[in-house]
Scaffold this motif. Structure first.
Motif, short mmCIF file in Angstrom:
data_model
loop_
_atom_site.label_atom_id
_atom_site.label_comp_id
_atom_site.label_asym_id
_atom_site.label_seq_id
_atom_site.Cartn_x
_atom_site.Cartn_y
_atom_site.Cartn_z
N ASP A 1 0.84 -1.21 0.00
CA ASP A 1 0.00 0.00 0.00
C ASP A 1 0.87 1.25 0.00
N PHE A 2 1.89 1.27 0.84
CA PHE A 2 2.77 2.43 0.89
C PHE A 2 3.53 2.58 -0.42
N ALA A 3 3.97 1.46 -1.01
CA ALA A 3 4.72 1.52 -2.26
C ALA A 3 3.88 2.13 -3.37
N VAL A 4 2.59 1.76 -3.45
CA VAL A 4 1.72 2.34 -4.47
C VAL A 4 1.49 3.82 -4.20
N SER A 5 1.27 4.18 -2.95
CA SER A 5 1.05 5.60 -2.63
C SER A 5 2.29 6.43 -2.90
N ASP A 6 3.46 5.79 -2.87
CA ASP A 6 4.71 6.51 -3.09
C ASP A 6 5.10 6.59 -4.56
N LYS A 7 4.30 6.00 -5.45
CA LYS A 7 4.65 6.00 -6.87
C LYS A 7 4.68 7.42 -7.44
N LEU A 8 3.62 8.20 -7.20
CA LEU A 8 3.60 9.56 -7.73
C LEU A 8 4.67 10.44 -7.07
N PRO A 9 4.84 10.40 -5.74
CA PRO A 9 5.96 11.14 -5.15
C PRO A 9 7.31 10.71 -5.71
N ALA A 10 7.46 9.41 -6.00
CA ALA A 10 8.73 8.95 -6.59
C ALA A 10 8.92 9.53 -7.98
N VAL A 11 7.82 9.70 -8.72
CA VAL A 11 7.90 10.33 -10.03
C VAL A 11 8.35 11.78 -9.89
N VAL A 12 7.79 12.47 -8.88
CA VAL A 12 8.20 13.86 -8.63
C VAL A 12 9.70 13.90 -8.32
N ALA A 13 10.16 12.97 -7.49
CA ALA A 13 11.60 12.92 -7.17
C ALA A 13 12.42 12.63 -8.41
N MET A 14 11.93 11.74 -9.27
CA MET A 14 12.66 11.41 -10.49
C MET A 14 12.71 12.61 -11.44
N LEU A 15 11.57 13.29 -11.60
CA LEU A 15 11.56 14.46 -12.47
C LEU A 15 12.43 15.57 -11.89
N ASN A 16 12.51 15.63 -10.57
CA ASN A 16 13.39 16.63 -9.95
C ASN A 16 14.84 16.38 -10.33
N ILE A 17 15.19 15.12 -10.59
CA ILE A 17 16.57 14.82 -10.99
C ILE A 17 16.92 15.56 -12.27
N THR A 18 15.94 15.71 -13.17
CA THR A 18 16.23 16.45 -14.41
C THR A 18 16.59 17.90 -14.09
N TYR A 19 15.85 18.51 -13.18
CA TYR A 19 16.17 19.89 -12.79
C TYR A 19 17.48 19.92 -12.01
N TYR A 20 17.65 18.93 -11.13
CA TYR A 20 18.86 18.89 -10.31
C TYR A 20 20.11 18.83 -11.18
N MET A 21 20.09 17.97 -12.21
CA MET A 21 21.27 17.83 -13.06
C MET A 21 21.52 19.10 -13.87
N ALA A 22 20.44 19.71 -14.38
CA ALA A 22 20.62 20.97 -15.10
C ALA A 22 21.11 22.07 -14.16
N TRP A 23 20.57 22.09 -12.95
CA TRP A 23 20.99 23.04 -11.92
C TRP A 23 22.46 22.82 -11.57
N GLN A 24 22.84 21.55 -11.46
CA GLN A 24 24.23 21.22 -11.17
C GLN A 24 25.15 21.70 -12.28
#
Length: 498
Positions: free
Chosen positions: A253-276
């Motif tokens: 249940d927690f893993a499914v609820s964390d799917k969208l937040p994990a997507v947000v974290a993954m998409l943040n990596i794109t900004y993080y790398m460009a920011w870096q």
């Protein structure tokens, strides 16, 4: 400030976001398309087991690579000599591969001695040995060779994962074994793709392996290892506490609820790398006032648009779960909004990481991460046994608040960088509205409210969206100009070539 300095920096940042987002978006989109399939063909116990394996692999990868992937990225920017670059890439690849094999054997042996079964160990070992060099070569594309291969590798990985899953899970009904096999096949496909492209793989020369070359990179990366472990504790410790106290179904249940937040974290990596890229590339140019002004603008825009985006995600949770998630996971929807906010705060804390890297204060990254991890651990052990998934959610939120606050205060004292309050106030109401709309059950009222929130988001944020579009267009023109006349701006041409 020199005329045109800010737009060129922001345009470069946006170009980087666009480049890295292509692969990430494709990967996440493919994952979303497969989510109904996974929740349908895997039992809750199997899904919970797979989630724990993926969670554990994150910690394992952090330990065996010693965060050398971060160190070589930083070192390659400062090293123009091709021979030295080849020695760096060869040495890091050799050490991390040896560590991966030795680490897998050690984990296998310890679990065997403890009497803890490890299902499918050879498949897990194959996945590990394939995944680490694939991720390493993908990282080197950001500095050496064809940067577009970064996105291409992510697309190949996602496509191979989807195809293998359909075959192994849908046709052969292999359950958790099929999922692990699909991950190994996807890593193999990505590695083959990167070996065929212009990446750091072309610079591998076994005779150049050198401990002397590794020493300065290890000095940079080793303080990041406990920081990364702390980050893992923040995001993952609740799963293991939850599994121990409430079983694999609660983990699912927690893993499914964390799917969208994990997507947000993954998409943040794109900004993080460009920011870096933007922060580290420009750190030697301009003065402190220019840098601080750019950091404030970029962080403010990120906070405002991020909160608006999270609000829109929260707004459409009901139809998303109805269409994409098996009904047995319906309860997971209530956990998503607070997890979205927690991950967003962790992402803010992650952006401060780059400022610490620019200042070469990796020890501060470790210290602040450790404090946050302690908060996560204490809250998990105190709350999860009594409150289950909600205890895990609250523990994650506590850690996120601690990390964002202490790093924000430290960078304000050190550099004078802060997120403008105006941007937070312009974005926060949309997240609150998106969260509250989940309590509206009447379909007509929900539809009208959702439409009003979407229109309000576009209207109130139009100036920032227009400015982002303008910076992106300006960046395209600036990038095209040196190509039209290479002698007009040799410095820009050299930077693009690098």
């Amino acid at each position: 400030m020199k005329p045109g300095t800010a737009p060129s920096r922001e345009a470069a940042l946006l170009r980087g976001v666009g480049l890295y987002a292509v692969g990430m978006l494709f990967t996440r989109f493919a994952g979303f398309l497969m989510l109904p399939f996974y929740t349908a063909v895997l039992s809750k116990e199997a899904y919970g087991y797979v989630d724990l394996v993926l969670t554990g692999s994150t910690l394992f990868g952090t330990v065996v690579t010693l965060r050398l992937f971060d160190a070589i990225y930083r070192a390659l920017w400062d090293e123009p000599d091709t021979g030295r670059r080849a020695a760096m890439i060869t040495s890091v690849l050799g050490l991390t591969t040896i560590n991966a094999i030795a680490g897998a054997a050690l984990v296998w042996g310890v679990l065997a001695l403890a009497g803890i079964p490890l299902p499918h160990p050879w498949l897990l070992l194959a996945w590990t040995v394939l995944r680490i060099p694939a991720e390493f070569f993908q990282q080197t594309t950001r500095v050496v060779g064809d940067r577009s291969a970064y996105a291409g590798a992510a697309i190949v990985n996602a496509s191979a994962m989807a195809g293998s899953s359909l075959l192994l899970l849908g046709v052969f009904k292999l359950g958790a074994l099929g999922y692990l096999g699909a991950m190994a096949a996807a890593s193999a496909a990505m590695l083959v793709y990167l070996l065929c492209k212009d990446t750091g793989a072309r610079l591998v020369r076994p005779r150049l392996f050198s401990l002397a070359v590794l020493k300065p990179m290890l000095a940079y990366s080793l303080p990041l290892v406990p920081a990364a472990v702390s980050w893992w504790v923040i995001r993952m410790i609740g799963r293991y506490t939850l599994g121990h106290s409430h079983g694999l179904q609660e983990v699912a249940d927690f893993a499914v609820s964390d799917k969208l937040p994990a997507v947000v974290a993954m998409l943040n990596i794109t900004y993080y790398m460009a920011w870096q890229d933007a922060v580290l590339r420009q750190s030697s140019h301009g003065d402190r006032e220019e840098h601080v002004a750019f950091y404030r603008r970029a962080l403010g825009a990120y906070a405002r648009l991020g909160l608006v985006a999270l609000g829109l995600i929260a707004l459409f949770l009901r139809p998303f779960f109805a269409l994409m998630i098996d009904p047995s996971y319906a309860q997971a929807r209530t956990y998503v909004p607070p997890l979205l906010l927690a991950v967003f705060l962790l992402c803010i804390g992650g952006l401060y990481d780059v400022l610490y890297q620019q200042q070469r204060r990796t020890g501060a990254i470790f210290a602040t991460s450790l404090v946050s991890a302690l908060a996560a651990g204490v809250a998990s052990f105190a709350l999860v046994p009594a409150y289950g998934v909600w205890g895990t959610v609250v523990a994650t939120m506590c850690a996120a608040v601690v990390l964002a606050v202490i790093r924000g205060v430290d960078q304000y004292r050190t550099l004078g960088v802060t997120i403008p309050l105006r941007d937070v106030l312009l974005g926060a109401p949309f997240f609150a509205l998106g969260w509250l709309m989940n309590a509206v059950h009447d379909p007509l009222r929900y539809a009208v409210g959702a439409a009003l929130v979407c229109v309000a988001a576009v209207v109130t944020q139009r100036s920032l969206l227009i400015a982002a579009w303008g910076h992106w267009r300006a960046g395209k023109r600036a990038k095209a100009a040196p190509q039209a006349n290479p002698q007009a701006n040799p410095e820009a041409s050299g930077d693009d070539a690098r």
